[in-house]
Design an enzyme around this catalytic site. Structure first.
Site, PDB file in Angstrom:
ATOM      1  N   TRP A  10       2.920   6.066  12.652  1.00 34.36           N
ATOM      2  CA  TRP A  10       1.585   5.833  12.080  1.00 34.36           C
ATOM      3  C   TRP A  10       1.267   4.393  12.062  1.00 34.36           C
ATOM      4  CZ3 TRP A  10      -1.060   3.472   7.977  1.00 34.36           C
ATOM      5  CH2 TRP A  10      -2.422   3.849   7.893  1.00 34.36           C
ATOM      6  N   ASP A  33      -6.841  -1.934  17.560  1.00 34.31           N
ATOM      7  CA  ASP A  33      -5.511  -1.729  16.967  1.00 34.31           C
ATOM      8  C   ASP A  33      -4.958  -0.375  17.423  1.00 34.31           C
ATOM      9  OD1 ASP A  33      -3.284  -1.607  15.330  1.00 34.31           O
ATOM     10  OD2 ASP A  33      -4.347  -2.191  13.499  1.00 34.31           O
ATOM     11  N   HIS A  57      -2.646 -10.702   8.450  1.00 33.52           N
ATOM     12  CA  HIS A  57      -3.082  -9.372   8.040  1.00 33.52           C
ATOM     13  C   HIS A  57      -4.038  -9.516   6.846  1.00 33.52           C
ATOM     14  CE1 HIS A  57      -1.535  -5.248   6.478  1.00 33.52           C
ATOM     15  NE2 HIS A  57      -2.380  -5.057   7.451  1.00 33.52           N
ATOM     16  N   ASN A  98       0.812  -1.217   0.000  1.00 30.06           N
ATOM     17  CA  ASN A  98       0.000   0.000   0.000  1.00 30.06           C
ATOM     18  C   ASN A  98       0.848   1.272   0.000  1.00 30.06           C
ATOM     19  OD1 ASN A  98      -2.471   1.229   0.009  1.00 30.06           O
ATOM     20  ND2 ASN A  98      -2.943   0.827   2.164  1.00 30.06           N
ATOM     21  N   ARG A 139     -13.145  -5.609  15.058  1.00 25.39           N
ATOM     22  CA  ARG A 139     -12.144  -4.637  15.506  1.00 25.39           C
ATOM     23  C   ARG A 139     -12.852  -3.306  15.664  1.00 25.39           C
ATOM     24  NH1 ARG A 139      -7.078  -1.945  12.237  1.00 25.39           N
ATOM     25  NH2 ARG A 139      -8.710  -0.479  11.652  1.00 25.39           N
ATOM     26  N   GLU A 163       2.224  -7.178  11.429  1.00 27.09           N
ATOM     27  CA  GLU A 163       1.817  -6.973  10.031  1.00 27.09           C
ATOM     28  C   GLU A 163       2.875  -6.231   9.216  1.00 27.09           C
ATOM     29  OE1 GLU A 163      -1.760  -4.711  10.841  1.00 27.09           O
ATOM     30  OE2 GLU A 163      -0.789  -2.853  10.283  1.00 27.09           O
ATOM     31  N   GLU A 202      -3.691  -4.820  19.449  1.00 28.01           N
ATOM     32  CA  GLU A 202      -2.731  -4.973  18.352  1.00 28.01           C
ATOM     33  C   GLU A 202      -1.734  -3.823  18.291  1.00 28.01           C
ATOM     34  OE1 GLU A 202      -4.770  -5.401  14.640  1.00 28.01           O
ATOM     35  OE2 GLU A 202      -2.976  -5.014  13.452  1.00 28.01           O
ATOM     36  N   HIS A 226      -1.994   0.693  16.521  1.00 31.04           N
ATOM     37  CA  HIS A 226      -1.210   1.127  15.357  1.00 31.04           C
ATOM     38  C   HIS A 226       0.126   1.766  15.736  1.00 31.04           C
ATOM     39  CE1 HIS A 226      -1.538   1.843  10.892  1.00 31.04           C
ATOM     40  NE2 HIS A 226      -2.156   0.688  11.060  1.00 31.04           N
ATOM     41  N   ASP A 270      -6.037  -3.557   1.490  1.00 31.89           N
ATOM     42  CA  ASP A 270      -4.863  -3.299   0.658  1.00 31.89           C
ATOM     43  C   ASP A 270      -4.046  -4.542   0.314  1.00 31.89           C
ATOM     44  OD1 ASP A 270      -4.561  -1.906   3.522  1.00 31.89           O
ATOM     45  OD2 ASP A 270      -2.612  -2.790   3.092  1.00 31.89           O
ATOM     46  N   GLU A 294      -8.102 -11.737   9.484  1.00 31.43           N
ATOM     47  CA  GLU A 294      -8.655 -10.390   9.315  1.00 31.43           C
ATOM     48  C   GLU A 294      -9.307 -10.299   7.937  1.00 31.43           C
ATOM     49  OE1 GLU A 294      -5.715  -7.264   9.162  1.00 31.43           O
ATOM     50  OE2 GLU A 294      -7.216  -5.697   9.462  1.00 31.43           O
ATOM     51  N   HIS A 344     -13.637  -4.953  10.403  1.00 33.05           N
ATOM     52  CA  HIS A 344     -13.401  -3.630  10.999  1.00 33.05           C
ATOM     53  C   HIS A 344     -14.709  -2.892  11.277  1.00 33.05           C
ATOM     54  CE1 HIS A 344      -9.069  -3.014   9.266  1.00 33.05           C
ATOM     55  NE2 HIS A 344      -9.254  -4.246   9.728  1.00 33.05           N
ATOM     56  N   ARG A 371       1.075 -11.639  13.271  1.00 26.84           N
ATOM     57  CA  ARG A 371       0.178 -11.107  12.242  1.00 26.84           C
ATOM     58  C   ARG A 371       0.815 -10.963  10.861  1.00 26.84           C
ATOM     59  NH1 ARG A 371      -3.391  -7.332  11.993  1.00 26.84           N
ATOM     60  NH2 ARG A 371      -4.321  -9.093  10.942  1.00 26.84           N
TER      61      ARG A 371
HETATM   62  C1  GCO Z   1      -4.732  -3.691   9.997  1.00 29.55           C
HETATM   63  C2  GCO Z   1      -3.817  -2.627   9.584  1.00 29.55           C
HETATM   64  C3  GCO Z   1      -4.172  -1.882   8.356  1.00 29.55           C
HETATM   65  C4  GCO Z   1      -3.011  -1.011   7.932  1.00 29.55           C
HETATM   66  C5  GCO Z   1      -2.942  -0.944   6.456  1.00 29.55           C
HETATM   67  C6  GCO Z   1      -1.800  -0.121   5.957  1.00 29.55           C
HETATM   68  O1  GCO Z   1      -4.598  -4.169  11.107  1.00 29.55           O
HETATM   69  O2  GCO Z   1      -5.527  -4.079   9.156  1.00 29.55           O
HETATM   70  O3  GCO Z   1      -3.364  -1.881  10.652  1.00 29.55           O
HETATM   71  O4  GCO Z   1      -5.376  -1.189   8.453  1.00 29.55           O
HETATM   72  O5  GCO Z   1      -3.128   0.257   8.461  1.00 29.55           O
HETATM   73  O6  GCO Z   1      -2.835  -2.240   5.976  1.00 29.55           O
HETATM   74  O7  GCO Z   1      -1.723  -0.224   4.580  1.00 29.55           O
HETATM   75 MG    MG Z   2      -3.048  -3.459  12.205  1.00 31.91          MG
END
Ligand code: GCO
Ligand code: MG
Length: 405
Positions: free
Chosen positions: A405, A213, A315, A39, A149, A265, A239, A215, A319, A342, A124, A286
Site C-alpha cells: 500500500w 505517486d 513529505h 498516521n 500531484r 517518505e 514517486e 505508492h 497526517d 509537499e 494534491h 522525501r
Molecule cells: C504522500 C503520501 C501520503 C501517504 C500518507 C500515509 O506522498 O503524501 O504518499 O499520502 O499515503 O502520508 O499516511
Molecule cells: Mg507519497
C-alpha cells in the site's frame, strides 16, 4: 543562563484527524511545540514519548539540541523505526522551537539564514476518473498552485490509493475500527496511467509541474516500463515506484528512463536512505522532518543528497501536523538543495487548534519573522476533539493477496 526542561506533555487531539503534539516548557517559561503524528499508529508514539522519553527530558538543558538527539537515539539501544524516530523528531522540533523563541528569531536563521526567498510547493489533486481529476486540477490551479500531484481511479478497480471512492478530497486514514480495504492490479493500472498523465499534461500545458505517486506498487521492471512510457509527459517526478526496502533496484529503473524519481517518505534515518543516495539512484529524497528524527537529522540526510545533486523534498500530507509543516519550511528556506515542499492542506477544524505564520501565494510559501517554528497550539481548543481510532487502508490484488500500500 542555562534553561532547563521543566515539563513535557503529550497531547492527542483529533480536529478532523488525529494529531499527537509534544509540549515542552523550560525554566524560563519558554514553550516549544513538537509533532509526533504517525498516521494510524498515533498511540504508540504517544506512549513512547510519555512513558519513556518525557522522564528523561525533565531537568535537561533545553539548548543542547544535538546532544539531546544523540542521547535519545543512542541511549535507547533499540534503533531506528518510525515510532522511535517520530518521538525523537518531536523532541527535536520542540527544542528548535524553544531555541528560536529564546533568541527571538525564526529557526531558519539558526540554520544559517535564508538561501531563498520562498518555497516551491506542490499539492494534491484527485478524481475517480479523468473528468473529475481535471476539475480537481482546475480548483488547485485557481488556488494558485503551479505544481500538482495527480492521482486518478483505475477502470476496473473500485477503490485505489489517492482517490476518494465517493468523490471529492482524499484523506489517507479513515476513522474506523478496522483497516479499510482497497483494490490493486498493476496491469490495469499500467494500461491506463500513461494516457491519464498525457491527458492531464495536454490539459494544463507545458508550464505546470506535474507529479505522480505510485505508492510502492510496481515491480522494478514494471516501474521501468512506466517510466519509459511517460517520459514525454515531462513529469517533475514519479514517486515511490517500487517498495522502498530494496534500495539497489532503483538503479535498474533508472537505466531505463530519465523520468525523475522520488522516494523516502517511509524511511526514518540516514542509514535507511543512504544507498539510494550513494548509488545516485534518485533525484529527490522525501524524508519527513518529523518522522526522520527532526530537523537535526533530516538536515544531514539532505546534506548527503547535496553531494550528488539530489534534492530534499519533504513529505507533507495532512497526517503530519502544521508544526511539522512549519519546520519543513524553516529548513526549506535555509537548505540549498531543497527542491519542493509537499502541502496537502488540512481539515478546517485543524485551524481551530493550530495557528501558523506561513503564507501561500503564486505556488510558493513564505515564512514570516515569528520566532521559533512559528506555530501556536491552542490547548483548550484541542480538548474539544478527542482521539478517534483511524486506520490507513491496505490493498488486495484481484486474487485476494495483500499488496503493497
Ligand atoms: C504522500 C503520501 C501520503 C501517504 C500518507 C500515509 O506522498 O503524501 O504518499 O499520502 O499515503 O502520508 O499516511
Ligand atoms: Mg507519497
Amino acid at each position: 543562563m542555562t534553561q532547563r526542561i521543566t515539563s513535557a506533555d503529550v497531547i492527542i487531539t483529533s480536529p478532523g484527524r488525529n494529531y499527537v503534539t509534544l509540549k515542552i516548557v523550560t525554566s524560563d517559561g519558554v514553550v516549544g511545540w513538537g509533532d509526533a503524528t504517525v498516521n494510524g499508529r498515533e498511540l504508540a508514539v504517544a506512549s513512547y514519548l510519555a512513558d519513556h522519553v518525557v522522564p528523561l527530558l525533565i531537568g535537561r538543558e533545553a539548548d543542547r539540541i544535538e546532544d539531546t538527539w544523540q542521547f535519545l537515539y543512542r541511549s535507547a539501544y533499540w534503533r531506528r523505526g518510525p515510532v522511535t524516530m517520530a518521538a525523537i523528531g518531536a523532541v527535536d522540533l520542540a527544542l528548535w522551537d524553544i531555541k528560536g523563541k529564546s533568541l527571538g528569531v525564526p529557526v531558519y536563521q539558526l540554520l544559517g539564514g535564508a538561501v531563498r526567498d520562498r518555497i516551491l510547493t506542490y499539492t494534491h489533486t484527485t478524481g475517480r476518473d479523468i473528468a473529475e481529476l481535471k476539475e480537481s486540477v482546475a480548483e488547485k490551479l485557481e488556488a494558485g498552485f503551479r505544481a500538482i500531484r495527480v492521482q486518478s481511479g483505475v477502470p476496473g478497480l473500485n477503490r485505489v490509493y489517492g482517490v476518494n471512492d465517493r468523490g471529492g478530497a482524499y484523506e489517507p486514514a479513515q476513522r474506523s475500527a478496522v483497516a479499510p480495504e482497497e483494490d490493486w492490479d498493476s496491469d490495469l493500472y499500467l494500461k491506463t496511467a500513461p494516457a491519464m498523465l498525457e491527458e492531464i499534461r495536454a490539459h494544463v500545458g507545458p508550464d505546470i509541474k506535474l507529479l505522480h505517486d505510485v505508492h510502492h506498487r510496481l515491480t522494478p521492471i514494471q516501474a521501468a516500463r512506466l517510466g519509459k512510457a511517460i517520459e514525454h509527459v515531462g513529469l517533475f517526478w514519479l514517486e515511490d515506484v517500487t517498495p522502498g526496502e530494496n534500495q539497489e533496484i532503483l538503479h535498474l529503473v533508472r537505466q531505463h528512463t530519465t523520468v525523475p524519481l522520488a522516494i523516502g517518505e517511509v524511511f526514518n534515518t540516514i542509514w535507511d536512505v543512504k544507498d539510494f543516495i550513494l548509488t545516485q539512484s534518485i533525484d529527490f529524497i522525501r524524508t519527513c522532518v518529523m518522522h526522520a528524527g527532526g530537523l537535526s537529522h533530516v538536515r544531514k540526510i539532505f546534506d548527503l543528497g547535496d553531494l550528488y545533486g539530489i534534492q530534499g523534498a519533504p513529505h507533507g500530507p495532512s497526517d503530519v501536523s502544521p508544526i511539522t509543516m512549519a519546520a519543513s519550511m524553516q529548513l526549506g528556506l535555509a537548505q540549498r538543495n531543497f527542491g519542493i515542499q509537499e502541502y496537502m492542506g488540512y481539515p478546517d477544524l485543524a485551524k481551530d487548534v493550530f495557528t501558523t505564520s506561513y503564507t501561500f501565494a503564486d505556488g510558493y510559501f513564505t515564512l514570516g519573522d515569528a520566532p521559533g517554528l512559528g506555530v501556536d497550539f491552542d490547548e483548550e481548543a484541542a480538548k474539544k476533539y478527542p482521539y478517534e481510532a483511524a486506520y490507513l487502508p491496505y490493498a488486495r490484488r484481484l486474487d485476494g493477496t495483500v499488496a503493497d500500500w
